[in-house]
Design an enzyme around this catalytic site. Structure first.
Site, PDB file in Angstrom:
ATOM      1  N   ASP A  72      -7.275 -18.361 -30.822  1.00  0.00           N
ATOM      2  CA  ASP A  72      -6.384 -17.691 -30.286  1.00  0.00           C
ATOM      3  C   ASP A  72      -4.883 -17.421 -30.006  1.00  0.00           C
ATOM      4  O   ASP A  72      -4.916 -18.621 -29.793  1.00  0.00           O
ATOM      5  CB  ASP A  72      -7.349 -16.952 -29.019  1.00  0.00           C
ATOM      6  CG  ASP A  72      -6.710 -15.454 -28.588  1.00  0.00           C
ATOM      7  OD1 ASP A  72      -5.811 -14.876 -29.450  1.00  0.00           O
ATOM      8  OD2 ASP A  72      -5.539 -15.195 -27.734  1.00  0.00           O
TER       9      ASP A  72
ATOM     10  N   GLU B 243     -13.572 -17.220 -27.556  1.00  0.00           N
ATOM     11  CA  GLU B 243     -12.226 -17.408 -28.348  1.00  0.00           C
ATOM     12  C   GLU B 243     -12.088 -19.180 -27.626  1.00  0.00           C
ATOM     13  O   GLU B 243     -12.450 -19.099 -26.062  1.00  0.00           O
ATOM     14  CB  GLU B 243     -12.147 -16.430 -27.192  1.00  0.00           C
ATOM     15  CG  GLU B 243     -10.235 -16.761 -27.176  1.00  0.00           C
ATOM     16  CD  GLU B 243      -9.307 -15.024 -26.724  1.00  0.00           C
ATOM     17  OE1 GLU B 243      -9.222 -14.177 -26.766  1.00  0.00           O
ATOM     18  OE2 GLU B 243      -9.029 -15.694 -24.929  1.00  0.00           O
TER      19      GLU B 243
ATOM     20  N   LYS C 123      -9.295  -2.923 -29.963  1.00  0.00           N
ATOM     21  CA  LYS C 123      -8.269  -1.522 -29.259  1.00  0.00           C
ATOM     22  C   LYS C 123      -7.409  -0.469 -29.866  1.00  0.00           C
ATOM     23  O   LYS C 123      -6.777  -0.765 -31.292  1.00  0.00           O
ATOM     24  CB  LYS C 123      -6.570  -2.815 -29.781  1.00  0.00           C
ATOM     25  CG  LYS C 123      -6.340  -3.716 -29.092  1.00  0.00           C
ATOM     26  CD  LYS C 123      -5.250  -5.386 -29.210  1.00  0.00           C
ATOM     27  CE  LYS C 123      -5.339  -6.285 -28.823  1.00  0.00           C
ATOM     28  NZ  LYS C 123      -5.101  -7.218 -28.908  1.00  0.00           N
TER      29      LYS C 123
END
Length: 282
Positions: free
Chosen positions: A219, A198, A137
């Site tokens: 997560d 994940e 990100k």
């Protein structure tokens, strides 16, 4: 620290950001007010309590405008500074330095902001043995520099790019028909890369491990779920916790026993540090 900039071409970066600021006509204000041969000495000064990052990128911007620039670096990336601390002193063509000022400071402020916020998260982890990771990100075009700033602040990098590692996320799982099938497909490809998957629920952990996952990313799990996840895994593979982590919650998350905590906001939402350029009277 400069070795971490292997993905970044600082000269090309400087050209691109100056092109954005100078446009086709250059710094008109400096051109009409300052003699072409005038010289300027200035100090780049911290106005915040901060962790420094980006000093070489800032120098690259100044040097793109004045290749003969003299830069006296008074600090190094990773240093902790107080308000009023001088970062570097630059001497060169006045028009060139003033034309580069905003772009150079923008870089230094942005990267130092990331390093500073990262250091705050790292401090919260002290004594837990847990490692802070960044994410992808990042600001488009600035990933290498932003991830470098994370390291300057004491954090560690996750994947730099999509070809650095395999991270099977929820959409991959859905497309493959389940965690176990996704992991088995990745392992069968024999890429030589670590396979991380994940997991959103505790029920996915067993199938992921059975299929040969090398690492788990838990997560958006609650603290109670993370405690259970650590117990189920029992040290067989590293565990990373992610999702909505804040300065207020990161230590509690780390104390569950996870190995890593990843935080997107250290690159995505870090406020810029306050740094200025001050004229030096010689």
């Amino acid at each position: 620290m400069r070795d971490e900039l292997e993905y970044a071409d600082l000269a090309e970066f400087a050209v691109n950001i100056l092109r954005e600021d100078l446009g086709s006509g250059g710094d008109v204000t400096s051109r009409v007010t300052i003699e072409e041969t005038a010289r300027l000495t200035a100090a780049v000064v911290s106005r915040d309590r901060l962790v420094l990052a980006g000093i070489h990128a800032a120098v690259a911007v100044f040097r793109e405008m004045d290749p003969e620039l003299k830069a006296d670096l008074l600090c190094k990336d990773g240093d902790r500074l107080e308000p009023g601390d001088a970062i570097m002193r630059v001497h060169g063509n006045a028009r060139a330095l003033l034309g580069a000022e905003r772009s150079a400071l923008n870089v230094l402020q942005h990267l130092s902001g990331i390093a500073t916020l990262t250091s705050q998260y790292v401090e919260k982890l002290e004594g837990t043995g847990c490692v802070l990771l960044d994410t992808r990100k990042t600001t488009p075009g600035l990933r290498a520099l932003e991830k470098y700033a994370v390291r300057a602040g004491g954090g560690a990098n996750h994947r730099m790019r999509l070809d650095d590692g395999i991270l099977i996320k929820d959409n991959h799982v859905a497309q493959c028909g389940g965690v176990e099938m996704a992991v088995r497909a990745a392992k069968a490809a024999a890429t030589g890369l670590e396979v991380q998957v994940e997991v959103d629920t505790l029920e996915q952990i067993g199938p992921a491990l059975d299929a040969g996952a090398d690492r788990l990313l838990c997560d958006n799990m609650s603290v109670a779920e993370l405690v259970q996840a650590v117990r189920i895994v029992a040290g067989r593979v590293p565990i990373e916790a992610s999702g909505g982590v804040t300065l207020e919650t990161i230590r509690t998350i780390a104390e569950t026993g996870v190995d890593f905590v990843s935080v997107g906001r250290i690159t995505q939402s870090a406020p810029a540090a306050d740094i200025g350029l001050d004229y030096v009277f010689c």
